[in-house]
Scaffold this active site. Sequence first.
Site, PDB file in Angstrom:
ATOM      1  N   LYS A 182      46.903  69.780   7.450  1.00  0.00           N
ATOM      2  CA  LYS A 182      46.050  68.578   7.611  1.00  0.00           C
ATOM      3  C   LYS A 182      45.272  68.297   6.328  1.00  0.00           C
ATOM      4  CE  LYS A 182      45.579  68.910  12.604  1.00  0.00           C
ATOM      5  NZ  LYS A 182      44.820  69.347  13.766  1.00  0.00           N
ATOM      6  N   LYS A 228      46.181  64.626   5.113  1.00  0.00           N
ATOM      7  CA  LYS A 228      45.097  63.624   5.246  1.00  0.00           C
ATOM      8  C   LYS A 228      44.375  63.414   3.920  1.00  0.00           C
ATOM      9  CE  LYS A 228      44.431  64.535  10.197  1.00  0.00           C
ATOM     10  NZ  LYS A 228      43.791  63.882  11.311  1.00  0.00           N
ATOM     11  N   PRO A 286      43.948  54.754  15.201  1.00  0.00           N
ATOM     12  CA  PRO A 286      43.900  54.951  13.759  1.00  0.00           C
ATOM     13  C   PRO A 286      43.333  56.334  13.445  1.00  0.00           C
ATOM     14  CG  PRO A 286      42.135  53.491  14.474  1.00  0.00           C
ATOM     15  CD  PRO A 286      43.013  53.729  15.671  1.00  0.00           C
ATOM     16  N   ASN A 293      37.457  63.905  25.769  1.00  0.00           N
ATOM     17  CA  ASN A 293      37.673  65.343  25.618  1.00  0.00           C
ATOM     18  C   ASN A 293      36.343  66.082  25.759  1.00  0.00           C
ATOM     19  OD1 ASN A 293      36.401  65.592  22.905  1.00  0.00           O
ATOM     20  ND2 ASN A 293      38.034  64.144  22.397  1.00  0.00           N
TER      21      ASN A 293
HETATM   22  O1  PMT Z   1      31.312  68.906  19.573  1.00  0.00           O
HETATM   23  P1  PMT Z   1      31.330  70.381  19.900  1.00  0.00           P
HETATM   24  O2  PMT Z   1      31.317  70.632  21.389  1.00  0.00           O
HETATM   25  O3  PMT Z   1      30.257  71.133  19.171  1.00  0.00           O
HETATM   26  O4  PMT Z   1      32.718  70.966  19.386  1.00  0.00           O
HETATM   27  C1  PMT Z   1      33.001  71.028  18.017  1.00  0.00           C
HETATM   28  C2  PMT Z   1      34.470  70.720  17.714  1.00  0.00           C
HETATM   29  C3  PMT Z   1      35.355  71.805  18.321  1.00  0.00           C
HETATM   30  C4  PMT Z   1      34.861  69.337  18.280  1.00  0.00           C
HETATM   31  C5  PMT Z   1      34.584  70.694  16.135  1.00  0.00           C
HETATM   32  O5  PMT Z   1      34.260  71.927  15.616  1.00  0.00           O
HETATM   33  C6  PMT Z   1      35.999  70.309  15.689  1.00  0.00           C
HETATM   34  O6  PMT Z   1      36.898  71.125  15.618  1.00  0.00           O
HETATM   35  N1  PMT Z   1      36.198  69.014  15.367  1.00  0.00           N
HETATM   36  C7  PMT Z   1      37.502  68.425  15.031  1.00  0.00           C
HETATM   37  C8  PMT Z   1      38.217  68.044  16.290  1.00  0.00           C
HETATM   38  C9  PMT Z   1      39.573  67.384  16.043  1.00  0.00           C
HETATM   39  O7  PMT Z   1      39.784  66.319  16.498  1.00  0.00           O
HETATM   40  O8  PMT Z   1      40.372  68.057  15.285  1.00  0.00           O
HETATM   41  P2  PMT Z   1      41.902  67.553  14.888  1.00  0.00           P
HETATM   42  O9  PMT Z   1      42.524  68.781  14.332  1.00  0.00           O
HETATM   43  O10 PMT Z   1      42.517  66.882  16.058  1.00  0.00           O
HETATM   44  O11 PMT Z   1      41.641  66.483  13.763  1.00  0.00           O
HETATM   45  C10 PMT Z   1      41.613  66.807  12.370  1.00  0.00           C
HETATM   46  C11 PMT Z   1      40.586  65.935  11.669  1.00  0.00           C
HETATM   47  O12 PMT Z   1      40.971  64.563  11.747  1.00  0.00           O
HETATM   48  C12 PMT Z   1      39.203  66.021  12.234  1.00  0.00           C
HETATM   49  O13 PMT Z   1      38.311  66.009  11.139  1.00  0.00           O
HETATM   50  C13 PMT Z   1      39.076  64.744  13.060  1.00  0.00           C
HETATM   51  O14 PMT Z   1      37.722  64.282  13.128  1.00  0.00           O
HETATM   52  C14 PMT Z   1      39.936  63.789  12.292  1.00  0.00           C
HETATM   53  N2  PMT Z   1      40.541  62.722  13.100  1.00  0.00           N
HETATM   54  C15 PMT Z   1      41.442  63.018  14.066  1.00  0.00           C
HETATM   55  C16 PMT Z   1      42.059  62.007  14.760  1.00  0.00           C
HETATM   56  C17 PMT Z   1      41.725  60.676  14.456  1.00  0.00           C
HETATM   57  N3  PMT Z   1      42.284  59.679  15.112  1.00  0.00           N
HETATM   58  N4  PMT Z   1      40.832  60.417  13.500  1.00  0.00           N
HETATM   59  C18 PMT Z   1      40.235  61.402  12.822  1.00  0.00           C
HETATM   60  O15 PMT Z   1      39.398  61.164  11.940  1.00  0.00           O
END
Ligand code: PMT
Length: 421
Positions: A351, A355, A319, A223
């Site tokens: 979330k 989580k 995971p 991504n």
């Molecule tokens: O890296 P940059 O270009 O600076 O951009 C920053 C960002 C937009 C990536 C950052 O600010 C951000 O939003 N990060 C979270 C991205 C994400 O995957 O969000 P999510 O809503 O899909 O996931 C929720 C949370 O679960 C996140 O803390 C993620 O790290 C975590 N996760 C998700 C999936 C997975 N398999 N394992 C996880 O730990």
Amino acid sequence: MSFNLSVIPTRHILLAVTGGIAAYKSAILVRRLKDYGFDVRVVMTQGAQAFITPLTFQALSGYPVHTELLDPEAEAGMGHIELARWADLVLVAPATCDVLAKFSHGLADDLLSTLYLATKAPVWVSPAMNQQMWAAKATQRNLQQLVDDGVHVIMPDAGEQACGDVGLGRMPEPEDIARQVAAYFHAEHRKVAEQYGLLAGKKVVITAGPTREAVDPVRYISNHSTGKMGFALAAACYAAGADVHLISGPVSLETPNGVKRIRVSSARDMLEASMNRLHEGCDVFIATAAVADYRVATIAEHKIKKSGDELNLNLVKNPDIVATIAQQEKRPFMVGFAAETQNVEAYATGKLISKKLDMIACNDVSRADIGFGSDENAMIIFFAEQYGLDKRILEKAPKQHISQQLVEAIHEALSKNVAIS
Ligand code: PMT
């Protein structure tokens, strides 16, 4: 990739340029110091002005250049005593034999030598001269005196000199000097932060960047995350006194000063590295990484050949790293991030609960000016109910500033002393 991660307050550097051929390098030095966020003012001796004009330094520093001790106009603005007080560090580069001799004997017959006596700031000198002049007993005696007086000497480089000689006496490259100055201020800041910082004594683990899920030996699913948010947060946590491990997917950023970096590729690598850090001790876990939710079920052993009009990849769920860590019996304070494009608040709080997080920071990644890849972000923070803290809106700002506010929010929640379970 150049992305300034510094979160320490702006420091004032008084750059003194004396008369040597290396004076041209000082013009670049102003640039490099400013890249680190320093505020730079320039003092020039008469000798320096024979090599390079004050106008060059005025244009680069954005301030008038100081050249005279008894200039009524200059004294009416920022006089020599104020200039000496303004400086957080006096950097003499290049420093000639003459200025070293003046400093070591306490002479005060021009602006620079007077400033040297009038400042409480640390003084650094970067001697640059002919190799024979460097080796001369008088120069070495003066240098030893300066070291005894607490002056920091940046050792000259060896190499071919402007006069054709070969040996010690070249001024190091401006990038090196600027890096040393930045490292000095980081170390100073860190000493205080280790005692009084908002996260002093805390072990912080941060995930950052994207993950890469291999399809075959040459292709992967990933991504647009660049790691900027996670790296800025790692720098902010370190500046707040924490011991920081940064588990990063593939990105092109430099590791923030003082932070220990663990490089991973896939989501499963990231989970393994996170579990290892958990076992080593972790008080706060922050998940900024954009982890791929799915991976291909079977990675092809060889490059997949182009065949029909369609190619179907069978994906299986990865995971969930942050949720897995949150489920552990002895778990840290858990901070998640939420990247949403709609119903931002509702999905983020969902979330937070599902989580089992303590705090979640949510950004609207449908906006082009913040989130993925941008130097800025805007966030809403939500805390788990037991903290009794209201949601917090962080207005659009550079990721470094957002990170500092996140550190403050984490500190506030931790100081509620809620049992983490
Ligand atoms: O890296 P940059 O270009 O600076 O951009 C920053 C960002 C937009 C990536 C950052 O600010 C951000 O939003 N990060 C979270 C991205 C994400 O995957 O969000 P999510 O809503 O899909 O996931 C929720 C949370 O679960 C996140 O803390 C993620 O790290 C975590 N996760 C998700 C999936 C997975 N398999 N394992 C996880 O730990």
